[in-house]
Design a protein around this motif. Sequence first.
Motif, PDB file in Angstrom:
ATOM      1  N   ASP A  85     -42.708  35.754   5.544  1.00  0.00           N
ATOM      2  CA  ASP A  85     -42.415  35.902   6.798  1.00  0.00           C
ATOM      3  C   ASP A  85     -40.731  36.173   7.358  1.00  0.00           C
ATOM      4  N   SER A  86     -40.720  37.488   7.906  1.00  0.00           N
ATOM      5  CA  SER A  86     -39.313  37.970   7.901  1.00  0.00           C
ATOM      6  C   SER A  86     -38.471  36.829   8.797  1.00  0.00           C
ATOM      7  N   THR A  87     -38.916  36.138   9.672  1.00  0.00           N
ATOM      8  CA  THR A  87     -37.946  35.229  10.354  1.00  0.00           C
ATOM      9  C   THR A  87     -37.671  34.243   9.395  1.00  0.00           C
ATOM     10  N   VAL A  88     -38.543  33.545   8.670  1.00  0.00           N
ATOM     11  CA  VAL A  88     -38.152  32.578   7.323  1.00  0.00           C
ATOM     12  C   VAL A  88     -36.777  33.390   6.370  1.00  0.00           C
ATOM     13  N   VAL A  89     -37.467  34.302   6.098  1.00  0.00           N
ATOM     14  CA  VAL A  89     -36.497  35.243   5.172  1.00  0.00           C
ATOM     15  C   VAL A  89     -35.075  35.397   5.789  1.00  0.00           C
ATOM     16  N   VAL A  90     -35.198  35.898   6.835  1.00  0.00           N
ATOM     17  CA  VAL A  90     -33.619  36.131   7.366  1.00  0.00           C
ATOM     18  C   VAL A  90     -32.903  34.804   7.672  1.00  0.00           C
ATOM     19  N   GLU A  91     -33.692  33.868   7.957  1.00  0.00           N
ATOM     20  CA  GLU A  91     -33.019  32.728   8.162  1.00  0.00           C
ATOM     21  C   GLU A  91     -32.376  31.954   6.607  1.00  0.00           C
ATOM     22  N   TYR A  92     -33.043  32.021   5.873  1.00  0.00           N
ATOM     23  CA  TYR A  92     -32.880  32.049   4.423  1.00  0.00           C
ATOM     24  C   TYR A  92     -31.307  32.534   4.037  1.00  0.00           C
ATOM     25  N   LEU A  93     -31.575  33.729   4.240  1.00  0.00           N
ATOM     26  CA  LEU A  93     -30.352  34.892   4.053  1.00  0.00           C
ATOM     27  C   LEU A  93     -29.235  34.313   4.719  1.00  0.00           C
ATOM     28  N   ASP A  94     -29.432  34.037   5.947  1.00  0.00           N
ATOM     29  CA  ASP A  94     -28.167  33.705   6.720  1.00  0.00           C
ATOM     30  C   ASP A  94     -27.578  32.296   6.145  1.00  0.00           C
ATOM     31  N   GLU A  95     -28.506  31.562   5.634  1.00  0.00           N
ATOM     32  CA  GLU A  95     -27.798  30.258   5.055  1.00  0.00           C
ATOM     33  C   GLU A  95     -27.224  30.329   3.541  1.00  0.00           C
ATOM     34  N   ILE A  96     -27.811  31.262   2.580  1.00  0.00           N
ATOM     35  CA  ILE A  96     -27.289  31.579   1.582  1.00  0.00           C
ATOM     36  C   ILE A  96     -26.032  32.300   1.561  1.00  0.00           C
ATOM     37  N   ALA A  97     -25.942  33.180   2.644  1.00  0.00           N
ATOM     38  CA  ALA A  97     -24.922  34.276   2.676  1.00  0.00           C
ATOM     39  C   ALA A  97     -24.446  34.026   4.012  1.00  0.00           C
ATOM     40  N   PRO A  98     -23.672  33.294   4.373  1.00  0.00           N
ATOM     41  CA  PRO A  98     -23.384  33.155   6.000  1.00  0.00           C
ATOM     42  C   PRO A  98     -22.536  34.386   6.501  1.00  0.00           C
ATOM     43  N   GLU A  99     -22.015  35.218   5.851  1.00  0.00           N
ATOM     44  CA  GLU A  99     -21.333  36.204   6.360  1.00  0.00           C
ATOM     45  C   GLU A  99     -21.865  37.485   6.234  1.00  0.00           C
ATOM     46  N   PRO A 100     -22.071  38.697   7.072  1.00  0.00           N
ATOM     47  CA  PRO A 100     -21.631  38.187   8.760  1.00  0.00           C
ATOM     48  C   PRO A 100     -22.835  37.672   9.219  1.00  0.00           C
ATOM     49  N   PRO A 101     -22.833  36.719   9.960  1.00  0.00           N
ATOM     50  CA  PRO A 101     -23.836  35.828  10.454  1.00  0.00           C
ATOM     51  C   PRO A 101     -25.031  36.813  11.256  1.00  0.00           C
ATOM     52  N   LEU A 102     -26.358  36.253  11.073  1.00  0.00           N
ATOM     53  CA  LEU A 102     -27.341  37.170  11.863  1.00  0.00           C
ATOM     54  C   LEU A 102     -28.007  36.365  12.804  1.00  0.00           C
ATOM     55  N   LEU A 103     -27.528  34.976  12.482  1.00  0.00           N
ATOM     56  CA  LEU A 103     -27.762  34.198  14.143  1.00  0.00           C
ATOM     57  C   LEU A 103     -26.610  33.433  14.258  1.00  0.00           C
ATOM     58  N   PRO A 104     -26.430  33.519  15.896  1.00  0.00           N
ATOM     59  CA  PRO A 104     -25.339  32.525  16.404  1.00  0.00           C
ATOM     60  C   PRO A 104     -25.143  31.227  15.840  1.00  0.00           C
ATOM     61  N   ARG A 105     -23.834  30.705  15.937  1.00  0.00           N
ATOM     62  CA  ARG A 105     -23.494  29.384  15.621  1.00  0.00           C
ATOM     63  C   ARG A 105     -23.771  28.629  16.918  1.00  0.00           C
ATOM     64  N   GLY A 106     -24.059  27.178  17.029  1.00  0.00           N
ATOM     65  CA  GLY A 106     -24.391  26.458  18.157  1.00  0.00           C
ATOM     66  C   GLY A 106     -25.705  26.193  18.151  1.00  0.00           C
ATOM     67  N   ALA A 107     -26.445  25.024  18.532  1.00  0.00           N
ATOM     68  CA  ALA A 107     -27.727  24.831  18.694  1.00  0.00           C
ATOM     69  C   ALA A 107     -28.404  25.704  19.762  1.00  0.00           C
ATOM     70  N   ALA A 108     -27.880  25.666  20.855  1.00  0.00           N
ATOM     71  CA  ALA A 108     -28.384  26.391  21.973  1.00  0.00           C
ATOM     72  C   ALA A 108     -28.520  27.904  21.873  1.00  0.00           C
TER      73      ALA A 108
END
Length: 235
Positions: A85-108
């Motif tokens: 699932d692309s969404t799960v994979v991209v979120e995983y990538l964003d966590e293990i390699a935070p730069e450059p972020p692909l999801l913004p910071r901050g809960a909202a």
Amino acid sequence: MVRRATRRRTRDAPSWRHPVKLYTHPLSPYAAKVRIALDEKGLAFEEIALPVGRQGIRSKPAELLAANPRGQVPVLFDGDVALYDSTVVVEYLDEIAPEPPLLPRGAAARARARLAEDDGDWLMGGAVADLIAETFRKPDPATRDAQRIEAAAAAISAAYDRLEERLAKSEHVAGDAFGAADAAWFLPITCAALCGVAPAERHAHLAAWMQRVASRPSVARTMAILTGALAKLTD
Ligand SMILES: N[C@@H](CCC(=O)N[C@@H](CS)C(=O)NCC(=O)O)C(=O)O
């Protein structure tokens, strides 16, 4: 024939567990989203591109079917971590390699960006899937369901109108930085345009955003893969 390609001039994520493999097919918008994410982050990976025709993937390796009960691409193997699932994979990538972020910071902001990504995948992607099913998958126009095409085109136009409003207020789909939501919208829009439902003249902000996104090296590489595969398609 399964094609393997290893990205060079890239780095390893701090927690990459080799071998890192990504199963894709060259026409998949969801696989494209993950390929773009990996390229944006400059992460090294081996891409295994499955053979594809107008009706979908021609053959699926046992490794993919064992890892993904949905039998779909993309699937990422990071050592013993197998994700689909692309969404799960991209979120995983964003966590293990935070730069450059692909999801913004901050809960909202992050939740809004996830929703925008989800709308690209499902709201837009669903309508585009119907359009593809009735056009790209049915080369003989006599076999097409005109009502289904009309409904898909109406849903896509409505999605363009909403995206135009959003892009009048920000540079990208979920704020001013490029992210997962942009990758999620860009590919289905490209596919819709290829199937005859392109944005209209009134979608000026959307058109400018398409150009901005298309000029990114990560997106240009994925577009070259998509157009190259379309040019070689035999059935
Ligand atoms: N929600 C999934 C959707 C994945 C998906 O629909 N993949 C399609 C290709 S675009 C697929 O592999 N279909 C199986 C087939 O063609 O047999 C994701 O985001 O990864």
